[in-house]
Structure formats: structure tokens, C-alpha cells
Scaffold this motif. Sequence first.
Motif, PDB file in Angstrom:
ATOM      1  N   GLY A  88       0.799  -1.220   0.000  1.00  0.00           N
ATOM      2  CA  GLY A  88       0.000   0.000   0.000  1.00  0.00           C
ATOM      3  C   GLY A  88       0.828   1.265   0.000  1.00  0.00           C
ATOM      4  N   LEU A  89       2.087   1.188  -0.444  1.00  0.00           N
ATOM      5  CA  LEU A  89       2.978   2.347  -0.404  1.00  0.00           C
ATOM      6  C   LEU A  89       3.042   3.114  -1.716  1.00  0.00           C
ATOM      7  N   GLU A  90       2.282   2.674  -2.729  1.00  0.00           N
ATOM      8  CA  GLU A  90       2.294   3.339  -4.036  1.00  0.00           C
ATOM      9  C   GLU A  90       0.872   3.634  -4.489  1.00  0.00           C
ATOM     10  N   PRO A  91       0.131   4.476  -3.770  1.00  0.00           N
ATOM     11  CA  PRO A  91      -1.252   4.764  -4.172  1.00  0.00           C
ATOM     12  C   PRO A  91      -1.293   5.529  -5.494  1.00  0.00           C
ATOM     13  N   TRP A  92      -2.381   5.318  -6.220  1.00  0.00           N
ATOM     14  CA  TRP A  92      -2.558   5.992  -7.501  1.00  0.00           C
ATOM     15  C   TRP A  92      -3.109   7.389  -7.274  1.00  0.00           C
ATOM     16  N   ASP A  93      -2.592   8.359  -8.019  1.00  0.00           N
ATOM     17  CA  ASP A  93      -3.075   9.737  -7.897  1.00  0.00           C
ATOM     18  C   ASP A  93      -4.239  10.029  -8.829  1.00  0.00           C
ATOM     19  N   GLY A  94      -4.708   9.030  -9.576  1.00  0.00           N
ATOM     20  CA  GLY A  94      -5.858   9.215 -10.450  1.00  0.00           C
ATOM     21  C   GLY A  94      -5.539   9.808 -11.805  1.00  0.00           C
ATOM     22  N   VAL A  95      -4.276  10.016 -12.118  1.00  0.00           N
ATOM     23  CA  VAL A  95      -3.894  10.651 -13.382  1.00  0.00           C
ATOM     24  C   VAL A  95      -3.539   9.584 -14.415  1.00  0.00           C
ATOM     25  N   VAL A 132      -1.508   4.845 -23.327  1.00  0.00           N
ATOM     26  CA  VAL A 132      -1.865   5.363 -22.024  1.00  0.00           C
ATOM     27  C   VAL A 132      -1.262   4.492 -20.925  1.00  0.00           C
ATOM     28  N   SER A 133      -0.946   5.123 -19.802  1.00  0.00           N
ATOM     29  CA  SER A 133      -0.427   4.418 -18.635  1.00  0.00           C
ATOM     30  C   SER A 133      -0.873   5.164 -17.379  1.00  0.00           C
ATOM     31  N   PRO A 134      -1.136   4.445 -16.288  1.00  0.00           N
ATOM     32  CA  PRO A 134      -1.436   5.133 -15.032  1.00  0.00           C
ATOM     33  C   PRO A 134      -0.169   5.560 -14.299  1.00  0.00           C
TER      34      PRO A 134
END
Length: 311
Positions: A88-95, A132-134
Amino acid sequence: MIPTRLVVHALVREDGTVDGGELYEVAGALGMSDQQVRLCVKRLAAEGRFEVEGRGRRAVLRVVGPGGGLPAVPEVEYVRHAYRQDRGLEPWDGVWHVFAFAVPESARAARDALRDALTGLGAAPLQGGLYVSPHPIGPYVRARAAELGVEAGLTCLGTRDLEIGGTDDPRALAARLWPLTEIAQRYEALRELASRPEPGHPGPGPSEPESFGPTASHPLARAVELAAAFSDAMLPDPLLPPELLPRPWPGAAARTAAASAWARLHAAAPSPGPRLFRLYAQALGAQAPGAQAPGAQAPGAEADEPRHTPG
């Protein structure tokens, strides 16, 4: 099926040699015939990757130049990124990071190389020339475009609004863009393999899986098989953020099982052992339950590990 040449590469020791007797023994434990091994050694020598002294089980193979590196091994920092995600140390910022390129037919080789760089970094195609990539892979993409001399034709943008065919749900988009079902199957196979008893184990208990295959007879064969299965699962995985993955997702459980299995194998490894143990210990050795996250390492720091980190 594990390629015979992967076994040869996996058994390269830190001094750059492969013991012929050990090679034939491990290959045999993996179900390979002596003829397969002989032909593979002959091809590797013809390609200039190894020099061979002696014959058969008494031979010694020696790496020539950089040709003895393990093929298709995940990069250390790429693997560490996966374990940080699991914690859980790399949460997504939604971009969503979107890349478009327009490269003329006269520069087809550069265009293909840029496309390969994008897919190698885990980006998915939206349509011709649009990916595209998250993950914030922009610096890697721009650097590769500059190397290829096509940076003028590259466009990069970030957005939180991505809709494809009327769908804007992030998980639904991820399922549409990446082969998550196939990747999940590879992780299930890795978890099953990593959960088998070690060679010399007194036998499965009531809740343990039955041991079968070559991993029951030779620890180095198990190490080669585990490394192959780990690479088979990790290399095609774009390491999407957990927010984009289906639930349940087998990746974290498989990587945990692999880390535990590898720690046991590394502890029992012969000395001097194959460099395979060092490479995977670097990536997995600190991943046991309760271990702290290892420090970051620049992508590509290990010459034997070709894949870039996604973030």
C-alpha cells in the motif's frame, strides 16, 4: 516449458563459469535430455556467448563478454515497486498519462522502437500512435524519443478524464486495456509453484499441496523453475495500481509466496552458487513479512536486468 538456454544462463556462477556436471544434473531434473543440453551448449558457443572447455559433464562453460546475463529477468527496482504496491505504499493519484506520436514512414525503425519502449514500460495502446499508462513514465518515454531522434513528433499529457467507448470507470478501463485475466493466471501458477514443499521436505501436511515435478528432487532445479515462473508472471505485468485491479487479485499473494520460497532456497544455496541467487536476493531478499522496504535504486542499475520500473 523452461528453455534449455535459460537453464544454462541461470547456472552461471559469479566467476562467469557453468559446471557441466551441474548443468546436466539440473537439466535432467527439469525433464531435459542430455541431447537437448548438448545441442544448446553447441548453439550458445556458436553464437559467441560461451567458451567451452572439455566435453559433456566434465565441461566448463565460460561467459564471453556480457552474453551470459540472465535473459528476461525483471529489473530489481521494478520488482521492488511491485512489493511496495503490495504494502500500500504506491497509491494511484488518479492521473492517466497519455502519449501520442506521429513519426513518418521514412523513420519506421524509430517509430517501432518508440512503440516497443512504450509497451515495455507497460503502456497500453488506445489506437494507432496513442498510448496510455497510469504511471508517470513520461521521463523514460521522452528520453527514448530523444535517443531515437523523434522527440519532435511526441506529445505527452496527463488527465483525470479518460473515456473509451462510453466507459470512464477506471477498473473497467484497465480490464479493457490490459490482459489482466492472462496475467492473473500466470500469478496463480507462480503461487502454486512457490507453495510446494522444498526438496527434502518431510512431506505435505493435511493442508499442504502435493509436491510434483522436478522441484521435489533438486534445489537448483527448483530455483531455476521458480525464477522462470516469477519472470513469466512479472514481465508482462504493467503493475497497475491496486485501485485499477479486479478483486481479488492474485499478484500480491503470489509475490509473497515467491519471496518466502526464495528466502528458503537462498539460505540453502550452495557456495559459491549461481549468480541467479544474488540477482533474485537483491529483489526479494528484503520482502519477508515485517521487513522494511529497500532503498530505491535507479532503473537499469543492474546490467543483467533489462526492464524499467513503471513509476
